[in-house]
Design a protein around this motif. Structure first.
Motif, PDB file in Angstrom:
ATOM      1  N   ASP A   1       3.859  -0.138 -11.608  1.00 48.49           N
ATOM      2  CA  ASP A   1       2.990   0.930 -12.091  1.00 48.49           C
ATOM      3  C   ASP A   1       3.651   2.292 -12.157  1.00 48.49           C
ATOM      4  O   ASP A   1       2.978   3.282 -12.446  1.00 48.49           O
ATOM      5  CB  ASP A   1       1.766   1.050 -11.160  1.00 48.49           C
ATOM      6  CG  ASP A   1       1.002  -0.250 -11.073  1.00 48.49           C
ATOM      7  OD1 ASP A   1       0.711  -0.818 -12.125  1.00 48.49           O
ATOM      8  OD2 ASP A   1       0.724  -0.705  -9.945  1.00 48.49           O
TER       9      ASP A   1
ATOM     10  N   GLY B   1      -0.582  -3.447  -6.238  1.00 42.21           N
ATOM     11  CA  GLY B   1       0.810  -3.022  -6.396  1.00 42.21           C
ATOM     12  C   GLY B   1       1.591  -3.019  -5.095  1.00 42.21           C
ATOM     13  O   GLY B   1       2.710  -2.528  -5.054  1.00 42.21           O
TER      14      GLY B   1
ATOM     15  N   SER C   1       7.217   0.187  -8.071  1.00 42.38           N
ATOM     16  CA  SER C   1       6.395  -0.952  -8.483  1.00 42.38           C
ATOM     17  C   SER C   1       6.250  -1.006  -9.991  1.00 42.38           C
ATOM     18  O   SER C   1       6.786  -0.166 -10.719  1.00 42.38           O
ATOM     19  CB  SER C   1       5.018  -0.857  -7.840  1.00 42.38           C
ATOM     20  OG  SER C   1       4.223   0.073  -8.543  1.00 42.38           O
TER      21      SER C   1
END
Lengths: 298, 493
Positions: free
Chosen positions: A269, A291, A267
């Motif tokens: 992140d 996310g 993702s």
């Protein structure tokens, strides 16, 4: 004096790192030209699965959504499904019925009995939808971004409402990797910052000082340039976009002796190594996250 | 040529020289390969390093690369501990030479073979050298265990203030011996299943499989292996510090049996993970608690001693609280070695116990990636705090004095604690902040973590540069250290 200067510099650095988060901060709006309603054909046959390239066969054709399900698509679904009574509002959540899983009493396994389970939290600030008491609509800026804050139950229900389904882990992996080689990323062997939305990728939606990494519109990494930000065309060999980065994608499998559901693709992140095709994340099925998103197969 | 020979003799035959070489290699490996991840990668340093040095980063081999990298660093640390043990614990000179030379060849081969194999193409010749290195280290461990055999008359305690059996056998020696034996067995516990089940090809990081409900024998044994090896390195480090602080008296008499029982029970618990996973955890908790009690007694003794010595320096027998604290912290190197053990409880043991107790209630409600952060942080902090303890000890016997001693000692203590405190907050952040609002917490903790680690690495680099410059001097410290023993730093014997 020197000591004071050093302490002051450190203090200022810490303070500048400490901007509060305004999750409603607007983002630029870009049309990517990739149609979220389109599907890609994944033909039956062999592919290499996992990190150790196990030759695996899926003996049927299937189609996968070319992009993640968008906020706009999900808002439309909510309105239709609420009208049909397929889902309902309970408190501050959209919930839907799930027939439950067989419980095996595995180590750390939690029972998931039949009942209503959360699909989305209506009042969560990170939900990119507006609810006016009657209808849902996507927040305009986020309409073509992946639908997030959706639980596994919500993702599954969306797909099944249209007679589709969530992809199995293997179906997901084949769609991401293609059937020709053992590539670690959907587009090939190496990754650049502008191949995908990952942490510190410096895309136009990212603000690491306060907001962190945010989603990019679906199909964003298609070789287009957006206000000077050049993307690399990064579909999978079957033409599926965003199979690495942006949001983790719920997959269908329910395994014995565990209640976790698995997510694929990495993702916005996480670092690049989590975007490798075989990497798995897992979560309880009721978890909703900015996310986590999904796409369907048929 | 003579100048080269004398320095070579110092670096590769004297204990202090061998330790210096191993620390320098650890520092170089950490600095070089550390540039391939974290903030250095974000800053683009990774790209430059990869291109400049022609590093071959095959994505599917990442886990294998990391495993070899961890092993090469761990082997150097094990060599450092072995050099210290062979000096601090009585043994025959020829045994000391055999052990030190075997382990030196071993860890150098592990580095020289392992790192090129992992980072510069898959050359099986290099892999062979790496495995030969690990084998030599294991063999050195066997020699060490033999040399440490405690039940010899000549090794009976001469001073009854040290822990001993009824018939006078030295229980501290028994503790070193039992740690060496269980370390050898635990090394096999990783090596044999790794070879048998995976044949070295199916590499995985243990933290990636924690949620698998049914773990394979290979997965269980690798998880057990890494936990016990780190724990035993930490226990060996604590025993070394016992010698350094000249631990003795009643607390020593209680602590040594605790270390012996603790290390054996802890090891057995991790071995039992394979056949009896359920009960094994209870045994592990029991063993680690017992070993940690031993370390607590060391801390109590050590702090009491430092306070008494500090007050005595000021001509006092007793002082108030503040005078006591001032006496305790007057020498950061001697205070630091045990303070870091205490700090370990906040960032490693405490966190580990909390996570274990609340696993189903809290942590398994988080996505796996959040849980994994804790696991990765947990063992990185344990490993690095142990390294700082050895580093502080080294700085003492390397002869750091005056302001340099204060600056180095406090830099390592304050900034490593700052870094690991920040990392602990970072890894546990989901307890108090949602994903959407976490960025300021992430920014502060990573900034503090980076500042802390950078200062510690700069302090280490300064220490190494100082020693490097010293090597160019005709009559530098090295020329004295070539004959010096570590025992000379134990104040009473």
């Amino acid at each position: 004096m020197k000591k004071v200067t050093i302490i002051l510099v450190i203090f200022i650095l810490i303070l500048t790192a400490c901007k509060p988060v305004d999750v409603n901060t607007l983002a630029p709006v870009y049309e990517t030209g990739v149609d979220p309603e389109s599907w890609a054909l994944i033909p039956a046959g062999y592919f290499y699965s996992g990190q150790f390239n196990l030759q695996t066969k899926i003996d049927y054709d299937y189609e996968m959504m070319v992009t993640h399900v968008t906020n706009q698509q999900f808002a439309k679904y909510l309105n239709e499904a609420l009208k049909d009574g397929y889902i309902k509002i309970e408190g501050n959540q959209i919930v839907g019925y799930y027939p439950g899983d067989e419980f095996h009493g595995g180590r750390h396994e939690e029972e998931i009995p039949a009942g209503n389970y959360i699909h989305i939290p209506i009042d969560d600030l990170m939900l990119r939808l507006i609810y006016d008491g009657q209808n849902f609509s996507a927040k305009p800026v986020w309409a073509n971004h992946p639908m997030t804050m959706v639980s596994w139950f919500g993702a599954k229900a969306y797909c099944e409402y249209y007679d589709w389904r969530l992809p199995s882990e293997l179906e997901w992996e084949k769609a991401a990797r293609g059937s020709e080689d053992t590539r670690p990323f959907p587009w090939g062997e190496t990754i650049e910052r502008n191949n995908a939305n990952l942490i510190n990728s410096r895309d136009p939606f990212e603000d690491m000082k306060s907001l962190g990494s945010r989603t990019t519109p679906v199909g964003f990494y298609n070789g287009k340039t957006y206000d000077g930000y050049v993307t690399l065309n990064s579909p999978s060999p079957f033409g599926v976009f965003d199979m690495a980065g942006n949001v983790w994608e719920w997959t269908a499998n329910v395994y014995e002796e565990q209640h976790y559901r698995y997510l694929r693709g990495g993702s916005k992140d996480v670092y690049e190594n989590y975007l490798r095709i075989w990497v798995r994340n897992s979560s309880i099925p009721t978890y909703t996250s900015p996310g986590f998103g999904f796409r369907c197969v048929k | 040529m003579l100048a080269f020979k004398t320095r070579f003799n110092y670096l590769f035959t004297s204990t202090k020289g061998l330790i210096l070489v191993a620390i320098a290699l650890c520092a170089l490996i950490s600095a070089f390969f550390g540039s391939l991840s974290g903030p250095m990668a974000d800053l683009g340093v990774k790209e430059v390093i990869v291109k400049t040095f022609g590093i071959d980063l095959v994505e599917a081999e990442r886990e294998g690369r990391l495993i070899i990298l961890y092993h090469t660093i761990a082997m150097a640390v094990i060599a450092i501990e072995t050099y210290m043990i062979t000096e601090l614990v009585a043994m025959k000179e020829n045994q000391r030479v055999q052990i030190n030379s075997t382990i030196t060849f071993g860890y150098l081969a592990a580095i020289i073979g392992g790192l090129p194999f992992a980072y510069w193409g898959t050359s099986w010749i290099m892999h062979g050298i790496y495995i030969a290195g690990l084998t030599l280290i294991f063999f050195a461990g066997c020699l060490l265990a033999y040399a440490l055999w405690p039940w010899r008359k000549e090794y009976k305690v001469k001073n009854l203030a040290y822990s001993h059996s009824k018939s006078g056998y030295d229980l501290e020696r028994v503790a070193f011996f039992s740690v060496s034996i269980v370390t050898l067995a635990s090394a096999l516990f990783g090596a044999i299943p790794g070879s048998f089940y995976g044949n070295g090809f199916f590499t995985f990081l243990a933290e990636n499989v924690v949620r698998e409900p049914i773990k394979t024998t290979l997965q269980k044994s690798i998880i057990g292996h890494l936990h016990i090896m780190l724990a035993l390195i930490a226990i060996a480090c604590a025993l070394i510090i016992c010698r350094y602080m000249d631990f003795k008296g009643i607390l020593h008499k209680i602590a040594m049996p605790l270390f012996i029982v603790g290390s054996i029970v802890l090891s057995m618990g991790t071995w039992l993970v394979v056949p009896f996973e359920g009960i094994a955890h209870a045994i592990i908790y029991g063993g680690s608690t017992v070993a940690m009690l031993g370390a607590l007694l060391l801390v109590i003794y050590s702090w009491d001693k430092l306070i008494k010595e500090g007050l005595a320096e000021k001509g006092k027998k007793k002082g108030n609280f503040f005078q006591g604290v001032a006496a305790l912290v007057r020498d950061p190197l001697k205070f630091g070695v045990t303070w870091q053990m205490v700090f370990m409880n906040f960032t490693v043991s405490g966190v580990g116990i909390f996570v274990a107790v609340k696993l189903d209630e809290i942590f398994r409600y988080w996505p796996f990636m959040d849980e994994k952060l804790i696991l990765t942080g947990h063992w990185h902090i344990l490993a690095t705090l142990t390294a700082t303890i050895l580093l502080l000890y080294y700085a003492d016997f390397a002869g750091l004095k005056g302001k340099a001693r204060q600056w180095f000692g406090w830099s390592v203590i304050i900034f490593s604690d700052l870094a690991f405190g920040a990392v602990t907050v970072y890894e546990m952040k989901r307890l108090f902040v949602d994903e959407a609002f976490q960025q300021p917490v992430v920014n502060i903790t990573t900034l503090l973590g980076d500042i802390g680690l950078v200062v510690v690495l700069v302090a280490l680099a300064a220490l190494m540069v100082w020693r490097l410059i010293d090597l160019f001097k005709k009559n530098g410290r090295w020329s004295e250290e070539v004959h010096e023993k570590l025992e000379s730093y134990v104040e009473e014997n």
